[in-house]
Write an enzyme that holds these catalytic residues in place. Structure first.
Site, PDB file in Angstrom:
ATOM      1  N   THR A  66      -7.949  -3.661 -56.458  1.00 38.78           N
ATOM      2  CA  THR A  66      -8.105  -5.002 -55.905  1.00 38.78           C
ATOM      3  C   THR A  66      -9.540  -5.467 -56.097  1.00 38.78           C
ATOM      4  O   THR A  66     -10.476  -4.671 -56.067  1.00 38.78           O
ATOM      5  CB  THR A  66      -7.776  -5.045 -54.394  1.00 38.78           C
ATOM      6  OG1 THR A  66      -8.504  -4.030 -53.713  1.00 38.78           O
ATOM      7  CG2 THR A  66      -6.297  -4.881 -54.134  1.00 38.78           C
TER       8      THR A  66
ATOM      9  N   GLU B  98      -8.567  -9.699 -50.673  1.00 42.43           N
ATOM     10  CA  GLU B  98      -8.549  -8.765 -51.803  1.00 42.43           C
ATOM     11  C   GLU B  98      -7.431  -9.153 -52.751  1.00 42.43           C
ATOM     12  O   GLU B  98      -6.282  -9.243 -52.348  1.00 42.43           O
ATOM     13  CB  GLU B  98      -8.247  -7.350 -51.317  1.00 42.43           C
ATOM     14  CG  GLU B  98      -9.216  -6.843 -50.299  1.00 42.43           C
ATOM     15  CD  GLU B  98      -8.845  -5.439 -49.828  1.00 42.43           C
ATOM     16  OE1 GLU B  98      -7.922  -4.833 -50.402  1.00 42.43           O
ATOM     17  OE2 GLU B  98      -9.500  -4.979 -48.897  1.00 42.43           O
TER      18      GLU B  98
HETATM   19  C1  LIG Z   1      -0.350  -7.013 -52.138  1.00 42.77           C
HETATM   20  C2  LIG Z   1      -1.110  -6.185 -51.140  1.00 42.77           C
HETATM   21  C3  LIG Z   1      -0.541  -5.955 -49.890  1.00 42.77           C
HETATM   22  C4  LIG Z   1      -1.201  -5.193 -48.923  1.00 42.77           C
HETATM   23  N1  LIG Z   1      -0.619  -4.996 -47.709  1.00 42.77           N
HETATM   24  C5  LIG Z   1      -1.257  -4.277 -46.763  1.00 42.77           C
HETATM   25  C6  LIG Z   1      -0.689  -4.082 -45.463  1.00 42.77           C
HETATM   26  O1  LIG Z   1       0.389  -4.583 -45.141  1.00 42.77           O
HETATM   27  N2  LIG Z   1      -1.377  -3.326 -44.563  1.00 42.77           N
HETATM   28  C7  LIG Z   1      -2.598  -2.752 -44.886  1.00 42.77           C
HETATM   29  O2  LIG Z   1      -3.160  -2.066 -44.045  1.00 42.77           O
HETATM   30  N3  LIG Z   1      -3.170  -2.957 -46.069  1.00 42.77           N
HETATM   31  C8  LIG Z   1      -2.528  -3.682 -47.024  1.00 42.77           C
HETATM   32  N4  LIG Z   1      -3.078  -3.843 -48.260  1.00 42.77           N
HETATM   33  C9  LIG Z   1      -4.509  -3.557 -48.408  1.00 42.77           C
HETATM   34  C10 LIG Z   1      -4.808  -2.219 -48.953  1.00 42.77           C
HETATM   35  O3  LIG Z   1      -4.891  -1.408 -47.810  1.00 42.77           O
HETATM   36  C11 LIG Z   1      -6.160  -2.424 -49.640  1.00 42.77           C
HETATM   37  O4  LIG Z   1      -5.961  -2.914 -50.913  1.00 42.77           O
HETATM   38  C12 LIG Z   1      -6.972  -1.176 -49.580  1.00 42.77           C
HETATM   39  O5  LIG Z   1      -7.581  -1.215 -48.316  1.00 42.77           O
HETATM   40  C13 LIG Z   1      -8.052  -1.061 -50.652  1.00 42.77           C
HETATM   41  O6  LIG Z   1      -9.202  -1.752 -50.284  1.00 42.77           O
HETATM   42  P1  LIG Z   1     -10.622  -1.453 -50.963  1.00 42.77           P
HETATM   43  O7  LIG Z   1     -10.491  -1.799 -52.423  1.00 42.77           O
HETATM   44  O8  LIG Z   1     -11.564  -2.354 -50.214  1.00 42.77           O
HETATM   45  O9  LIG Z   1     -10.915  -0.015 -50.744  1.00 42.77           O
HETATM   46  C14 LIG Z   1      -2.459  -4.627 -49.229  1.00 42.77           C
HETATM   47  C15 LIG Z   1      -3.042  -4.867 -50.486  1.00 42.77           C
HETATM   48  C16 LIG Z   1      -2.383  -5.624 -51.432  1.00 42.77           C
HETATM   49  C17 LIG Z   1      -3.021  -5.858 -52.777  1.00 42.77           C
END
Ligand SMILES: Cc1cc2nc3c(=O)[nH]c(=O)nc-3n(C[C@H](O)[C@H](O)[C@H](O)COP(=O)(O)O)c2cc1C
Length: 168
Positions: free
Chosen positions: A43, A96
């Site tokens: 992301t 993100e």
């Molecule tokens: C389409 C999508 C849906 C997501 N849905 C959730 C969710 O429902 N709950 C959650 O805790 N994180 C969700 N995430 C977030 C991920 O936890 C997040 O991408 C991860 O924390 C990586 O973050 P970083 O690149 O800052 O480390 C989602 C991310 C994406 C791209």
């Protein structure tokens, strides 16, 4: 087989409804780096002020739309997580963007533009990483099918995503 039971199409089929489309633009920031490594779903994080701005229009949740990088001609589908990432217990609300395309390089510092076309689902907490990953993969399918409808596909041509005459 997925045991996820939610619709593949979200939003009104015939029109993109208010407050969409929401247009966001910012320099890609370094996140915690978990997206690519732990989830296999990289992301790109938008800056905090852009996330603040987005909060005027949208609630926390998972969204779909279109994205471009450095306003190049290529427009990609995207899914965006806007919120607190409960699974990781983040302290700041972040925007993100996962661009639905396989890139060889990351794009920190690049200019990311996104058009949010609609809402997919609220953010959730999960007991396992696998459950989070399968929900995100389902979000990607929802985005693909939802963006294929006329009014949503038309947003791909929005000039906001394209090179401006001055930068050609
Ligand atoms: C389409 C999508 C849906 C997501 N849905 C959730 C969710 O429902 N709950 C959650 O805790 N994180 C969700 N995430 C977030 C991920 O936890 C997040 O991408 C991860 O924390 C990586 O973050 P970083 O690149 O800052 O480390 C989602 C991310 C994406 C791209």
């Amino acid at each position: 087989m997925s045991d996820i039971d939610r619709p593949l199409l979200v939003g009104n089929d015939h029109a993109v409804e208010q407050p969409y489309p929401v247009r966001l633009r910012g320099t890609v920031m370094r996140g915690f780096g978990r997206g690519g490594k732990e989830l296999g779903i990289p992301t790109a994080n938008l800056p905090e002020d852009v996330s603040q701005y987005a909060g005027q229009f949208i609630e926390t949740g998972i969204y779909y739309g279109w994205a471009s990088i450095n306003s190049s001609e290529t427009i990609y589908p995207m899914v965006m997580s806007f919120g607190w990432n409960p699974y990781y217990k983040n302290e700041k609300r972040s925007a993100e963007v996962h661009i639905m395309h396989k890139f060889d390089e990351d794009f920190y510092e690049k200019d990311l533009r996104v058009i949010v076309a609609g809402f997919i689902r609220p953010e959730k907490n999960y007991t396992t990483l696998e459950a989070l990953i399968s929900d995100i993969n389902f979000d990607i399918q929802v985005a693909h099918s939802s963006l294929a409808r006329g009014p949503y596909a038309a947003l791909k041509e929005d000039i906001f995503l394209k090179p401006s005459p001055a930068s050609l």
